[in-house]
Design an enzyme around this catalytic site. Structure first.
Site: not given
Length: 564
Positions: A336, A448
């Site tokens: 991320s 993510d």
């Protein structure tokens, strides 16, 4: 069937033990070393004990009984004594001791022990105290018998100076005693391998090592047998032997842990009966002797950056503290926002430049899409900032090895990128489900990576890091959570909080692959996913957490202590 070898043990000398010379000399002449293969029996239940054993390396099982009725009572490892009670009381052994791995032990015969005790009744107490001290010391002989590593450093004559730089750098990064052997005739003076072997004088090398000296020994006209004998003679007090300046003979090649080549690979394959890892280190503008030395010494440092949106500013504070403390970075991984930070580090961007890029991208991150079919916010502005920073760079263009982590939305599998286009891999790792649109890349639909691996420490280790430092953020408890009048959070915050709760649990598992973790605690008021306006406060929190971790890092990486 066990195999044994007797050798003079260099530990017991008048300069190290504090014993009277006559006693120390007697022990030095008579102490033995024995080796046992897995499954070999050191001591059988009911046997009379005629010598003491001190485990130098490996693991043994303590077994009571025999056959189906046998029971493993314990496992003993380095530093444990075997047989002291039976030897001192005159009784037989009450258990059987079996080697579970390759085991190396030091031995003191009953005759030598009693003779020493008669000469000086306090000798055993002194020996025990000396051994206890040495077992606690990082320089202890037994500590250094674990994981002995022999490496060949290959290079052509044009890179001889660079090889010398690597050899010198190894003196800093080697976790224990280190010796370099220079093959061929390079004009170095001093005693050669052949001289030490013929004189049986390995103990003098140990004395030089204990004084903090870097020991570089020319091979001279040493034969293959001389080189093999030299390695055996120094193996009791060094963890690393590096051969440079030529090719090691077959007898030594059988014990090689790795081959490191400066520049292009050349020459014949090793004369070994097994595969040996071979590492190529390009000689270009980015060549760093210390980087190569850390590879040789198995001290490559990797940083794993966790996810957390704007909380990623904490990584910047961590990086600043590590840089000021002289802690190197050899590999990076990220999930991320951690993927974006890791990419900046791998591209040799400064900490402030990375922070400014995050701040710029964050300023436009919460722009709603006109038709939110796949995500609430558009990632086009984030992509624009990434393109501005990295252009069309590929992983292969980076200064450091990098891994970014994402998840395939349909298969649920973790997807790790270490090659190919850089920006799509970072975007996929940052695509928070429900907030940003998933990213199509290389046949995957990516979201993510924090969904599966919030702190990719294991990924960093897979890149080749020997010591993995994880940087992880968490938000402190919310004191207002129980207020019934508190307003409900907006949708992105609800999604972010729900994901954060899930990731906190997963992080506890994924960070276990790290050798140590820097935990940054961020206040609830500053810890939102899109709180990009709190850059400096969050950076400061990261700096505080990193400063608190420096003693632990220095303990784990000896080269950092030596540079201080």
């Amino acid at each position: 069937m066990e195999t044994t070898r007797k050798a003079r043990d260099p530990r017991w000398s008048e300069s190290t033990g504090g014993h009277r010379p006559k006693v120390a000399a007697s022990l030095r002449r008579r102490m033995g070393i024995e080796f046992f293969k897995p499954g070999s029996v050191l001591v059988r239940q009911g046997d009379a004990m005629r010598q003491l054993y001190l485990i130098a390396s490996g693991t043994v099982r303590v077994v009571l009984g025999a056959g189906k009725e046998s029971q493993t009572l314990a496992r003993l490892e380095r530093g444990a004594w075997i047989g002291e009670t039976a030897l001192l009381t005159g009784s037989v052994s009450s258990t059987t001791i079996v080697a579970e791995t390759d085991v190396r032990v030091f031995t003191i015969s009953q005759h030598d022990f009693l003779a020493a005790a008669e000469t000086d009744p306090a000798v055993f107490r002194e020996i025990a105290r000396e051994l206890a001290y040495r077992l606690r010391s990082a320089d202890d002989l037994i500590e250094r018998t674990d994981g002995r590593r022999i490496v060949e450093l290959r290079h052509d004559p044009a890179h001889a100076t660079l090889a010398d730089d690597v050899i010198a750098a190894c003196a800093r990064w080697a976790p224990g005693a280190y010796i370099a052997v220079i093959l061929g005739d390079d004009g170095r003076g001093g005693r050669s391998v052949r001289d030490y072997v013929r004189a049986g004088d390995a103990a003098s090398i140990r004395a030089r090592l204990e004084q903090g000296e870097t020991v570089v020994v020319p091979a001279g006209d040493a034969s293959e047998a001389d080189l093999a004998a030299f390695v055996r003679s120094v193996s009791e007090f060094t963890q690393l032997v590096v051969f440079a300046g030529g090719r090691v003979p077959a007898a030594v090649a059988e014990e090689l842990a790795a081959v490191v080549t400066l520049g292009a690979s050349d020459g014949p394959r090793l004369q070994a009966s097994r595969d040996v890892p071979h590492h190529l280190c390009p000689v270009d503008a980015r060549f760093d002797a210390h980087h190569v030395a850390r590879r040789i010494c198995q001290q490559r440092v990797g940083l794993a950056f966790g996810g957390g949106g704007a909380r990623g500013f904490a990584h910047i504070g961590v990086l600043k503290v590590l840089a000021s403390a002289g802690i190197p970075i050899d590999t990076v991984s990220g999930t991320s926002i951690g993927a974006a930070v890791a990419a900046g580090v791998a591209a040799a961007r400064s900490e402030d430049d990375v922070a400014a890029a995050i701040e710029s991208a964050g300023r436009w991150a919460a722009i709603p899409t006109l038709l939110p079919l796949h995500g609430l916010f558009t990632s086009s502005f984030v992509e624009r900032e990434l393109r501005r920073q990295f252009g069309d760079m590929r992983f292969e263009d980076l200064a450091l090895p990098l891994a970014t982590v994402a998840v395939d939305l349909y298969s649920g599998e973790e997807v790790v990128f270490t090659s190919g286009p850089l920006v799509p891999a970072i975007l996929g790792s940052m695509a928070v489900p429900g907030i940003f649109t998933p990213v199509r890349h290389q046949g995957h639909v990516l979201v993510d990576g924090a969904v599966r691996n919030p702190v990719p420490a294991g990924t960093c280790r897979a890149l080749g890091a020997d010591v993995v430092i994880a940087s992880r953020m968490r938000v402190e408890g919310d004191a207002g959570a129980a207020d019934p009048k508190r307003s409900l959070p907006w949708l992105p915050e609800t999604i972010a909080r729900a994901l954060g709760l899930m990731q906190d649990q997963i992080s506890d598992e994924s960070r276990q692959d790290a050798d140590l973790t820097i935990h940054t605690v961020i206040s609830r008021e500053q810890g939102g996913l899109f709180d990009f306006g709190h850059r400096h406060a969050i950076e400061a929190a990261g700096e505080t957490a990193a400063h608190a971790s420096l003693p632990e890092i220095a303990e784990r990486i000896p080269g950092v202590r030596r540079a201080a």
